[in-house]
Design a protein around this motif. Structure first.
Motif, short mmCIF file in Angstrom:
data_model
loop_
_atom_site.label_atom_id
_atom_site.label_comp_id
_atom_site.label_asym_id
_atom_site.label_seq_id
_atom_site.Cartn_x
_atom_site.Cartn_y
_atom_site.Cartn_z
N GLY A 121 0.78 -1.22 0.00
CA GLY A 121 0.00 0.00 0.00
C GLY A 121 0.82 1.28 0.00
N MET A 122 2.03 1.24 -0.53
CA MET A 122 2.89 2.42 -0.54
C MET A 122 2.38 3.47 -1.53
N ASP A 123 2.56 4.75 -1.19
CA ASP A 123 2.22 5.81 -2.13
C ASP A 123 3.37 6.00 -3.13
N LYS A 124 3.20 6.92 -4.08
CA LYS A 124 4.16 7.09 -5.17
C LYS A 124 5.56 7.42 -4.67
N ALA A 125 5.65 8.33 -3.70
CA ALA A 125 6.96 8.74 -3.18
C ALA A 125 7.65 7.58 -2.45
N GLN A 126 6.89 6.83 -1.66
CA GLN A 126 7.45 5.69 -0.94
C GLN A 126 7.91 4.61 -1.91
N ARG A 127 7.13 4.39 -2.98
CA ARG A 127 7.50 3.37 -3.96
C ARG A 127 8.81 3.72 -4.65
N LYS A 128 9.00 5.01 -4.96
CA LYS A 128 10.23 5.42 -5.63
C LYS A 128 11.44 5.20 -4.73
N VAL A 129 11.32 5.56 -3.47
CA VAL A 129 12.43 5.39 -2.53
C VAL A 129 12.78 3.91 -2.39
N ARG A 130 11.77 3.07 -2.22
CA ARG A 130 12.01 1.63 -2.04
C ARG A 130 12.56 1.00 -3.33
N THR A 131 12.08 1.43 -4.49
CA THR A 131 12.55 0.89 -5.77
C THR A 131 14.02 1.24 -5.98
N LEU A 132 14.40 2.46 -5.70
CA LEU A 132 15.81 2.87 -5.81
C LEU A 132 16.68 2.04 -4.87
N GLU A 133 16.17 1.80 -3.68
CA GLU A 133 16.91 0.99 -2.70
C GLU A 133 17.10 -0.43 -3.21
N LEU A 134 16.06 -0.99 -3.82
CA LEU A 134 16.14 -2.36 -4.34
C LEU A 134 17.11 -2.47 -5.51
N LEU A 135 17.04 -1.52 -6.44
CA LEU A 135 17.94 -1.55 -7.59
C LEU A 135 19.39 -1.44 -7.15
N ASP A 136 19.64 -0.63 -6.15
CA ASP A 136 20.99 -0.51 -5.61
C ASP A 136 21.40 -1.81 -4.91
N GLN A 137 20.45 -2.43 -4.22
CA GLN A 137 20.73 -3.67 -3.48
C GLN A 137 21.13 -4.81 -4.41
N VAL A 138 20.54 -4.85 -5.61
CA VAL A 138 20.86 -5.93 -6.54
C VAL A 138 22.01 -5.56 -7.49
N GLY A 139 22.65 -4.45 -7.24
CA GLY A 139 23.88 -4.12 -7.97
C GLY A 139 23.69 -3.42 -9.29
N ILE A 140 22.57 -2.72 -9.48
CA ILE A 140 22.36 -1.97 -10.72
C ILE A 140 22.89 -0.55 -10.53
N THR A 141 23.83 -0.16 -11.38
CA THR A 141 24.42 1.17 -11.28
C THR A 141 23.46 2.23 -11.81
N PRO A 143 20.75 3.75 -10.46
CA PRO A 143 19.36 3.29 -10.37
C PRO A 143 18.33 4.36 -10.71
N GLU A 144 18.65 5.62 -10.46
CA GLU A 144 17.71 6.70 -10.78
C GLU A 144 17.38 6.70 -12.28
N ARG A 145 18.39 6.51 -13.12
CA ARG A 145 18.17 6.50 -14.56
C ARG A 145 17.45 5.25 -15.01
N ARG A 146 17.70 4.10 -14.32
CA ARG A 146 17.10 2.84 -14.74
C ARG A 146 15.61 2.78 -14.43
N LEU A 147 15.12 3.63 -13.54
CA LEU A 147 13.70 3.63 -13.22
C LEU A 147 12.84 3.85 -14.47
N ALA A 148 13.32 4.68 -15.37
CA ALA A 148 12.55 5.01 -16.57
C ALA A 148 12.88 4.13 -17.76
N ALA A 149 13.74 3.12 -17.55
CA ALA A 149 14.14 2.24 -18.66
C ALA A 149 13.08 1.18 -18.92
#
Length: 329
Positions: A121-141, A143-149
């Motif tokens: 039930g996360m809102d848009k801002a919370q989802r973005k923070v958590r998504t960036l955290e996950l992409l960094d956790q799995v080793g994607i360099t 991550p801010e740019r990869r969100l829109a890929a």
């Protein structure tokens, strides 16, 4: 208490040629924080068994089990809405083909965020923070740019990392990885497997690794289930299984490892896994087994005791030599 407990699981598909039993009487127990490997050739029912647990098989499949429990909940009696609350949140799966598992119409950020919105039930801002955290956790360099890929803009290894991020998004108790490195080159394979094991240590989740690569099993798993033609033919802790396999099929898989080769020519297992229309009357492995005797071709084998890895065999092996009724016949 076991995190996942499956007893006598069977999956039968309705086809134009009749009924086909892809999984037959399989038992799977996964303890919390455990790494369990399920191994076997293509056609052994490894993926089908786990897809049955996830509730992701098509309508042509009939699934039965004496018990199907996850974290104390009976998956067979849960209503579809209740089961959907578990799948993708407490129990997640990484599928075989990362390039085709991601939706080509949506960005990476949207696809990861969808699970966070649905289950947490996360809102848009919370989802973005958590998504960036996950992409960094799995080793994607970057991550801010990869969100829109979009998926087509990612390499195979990066797509697999995104799939892992999606599977981990809700901090599952159980992660099922279905041949997570098969479509990747050797260097990326090692990185993905190291990532899964390190994430398992960090999060405390249990990991079920479906693979046909015994080298991967030796490096990552604590316990191994060996499947053949839909049947569970052996299960054991990893070290004893590699030291002294008891089923001829397990012995053949291990003998084919390059590091175990004793000559310039690698040993092989002749023949193929039986299909719908050529299933033997007795032991399913008998037509390919070097130790098969008359009883193996006519009568389904019994299950040996725990000391013999519960090998489903008339002639289980001890130090590479057959013992039992079939050996004496």
């Amino acid at each position: 208490m076991a995190l996942l407990e499956i007893r006598n699981l069977s999956v039968t598909f309705r086809t134009r040629g009749g009924l086909f039993k892809a999984v037959d009487g399989v038992d799977i127990v996964v303890e919390p924080n455990e790494v369990l490997a399920i191994v076997g050739e293509s056609g052994s029912g490894k993926s089908v068994a786990m897809l049955a647990v996830m509730g992701l098989l098509p309508w042509t499949a009939d699934v039965t089990a004496d018990a199907m429990l996850f974290d104390g909940q009976d998956l067979q009696t849960l209503k579809p809405a209740e089961r959907r609350k578990i799948i993708g949140k407490d129990m997640s799966m990484i599928f075989q083909e990362p390039m085709s598992s991601l939706n080509p119409c949506f960005t990476v950020g949207f696809q990861i965020g969808e699970a966070l919105k649905t289950h947490l039930g996360m809102d848009k801002a919370q989802r973005k923070v958590r998504t960036l955290e996950l992409l960094d956790q799995v080793g994607i360099t970057d991550p801010e740019r990869r969100l829109a890929a979009f998926p087509h803009q990612l390499s195979g290894g990066m797509s697999q990392r995104v799939m892992i991020a999606m599977a981990l998004s809700c901090r599952p108790k159980l992660l099922i990885a279905d041949e997570p490195s098969t479509a990747l080159d050797v260097t990326i394979q090692a990185q993905i497997l190291d990532l899964l094991v390190s994430l398992k240590r960090e999060t405390g989740m249990a990991l079920v690794l479906i693979t046909h690569d015994m080298g991967v099993v030796a490096e990552t798993a604590e316990r191994v289930i060996v499947q053949y033609a839909g049947r569970q033919v052996e299960q054991s802790a990893t070290i004893p299984l590699f030291a002294d396999p008891h089923h001829p099929y397990t012995h053949g898989l291990l003998a084919a490892l390059p590091e175990r080769a004793t000559s310039s020519r690698l040993p092989t297992i002749p023949g193929m896994v039986p299909g719908q229309f050529n299933r033997p009357a007795g032991c399913l492995f008998a037509p390919r087994c070097a130790h098969a005797s008359a009883i193996c071709h006519t009568t389904p084998p019994p299950k040996a005791g725990a000391a013999m890895g519960e090998a489903l065999c008339w002639t289980p092996l001890v130090n590479g030599m057959p013992v039992g009724k079939g050996a004496a016949a």
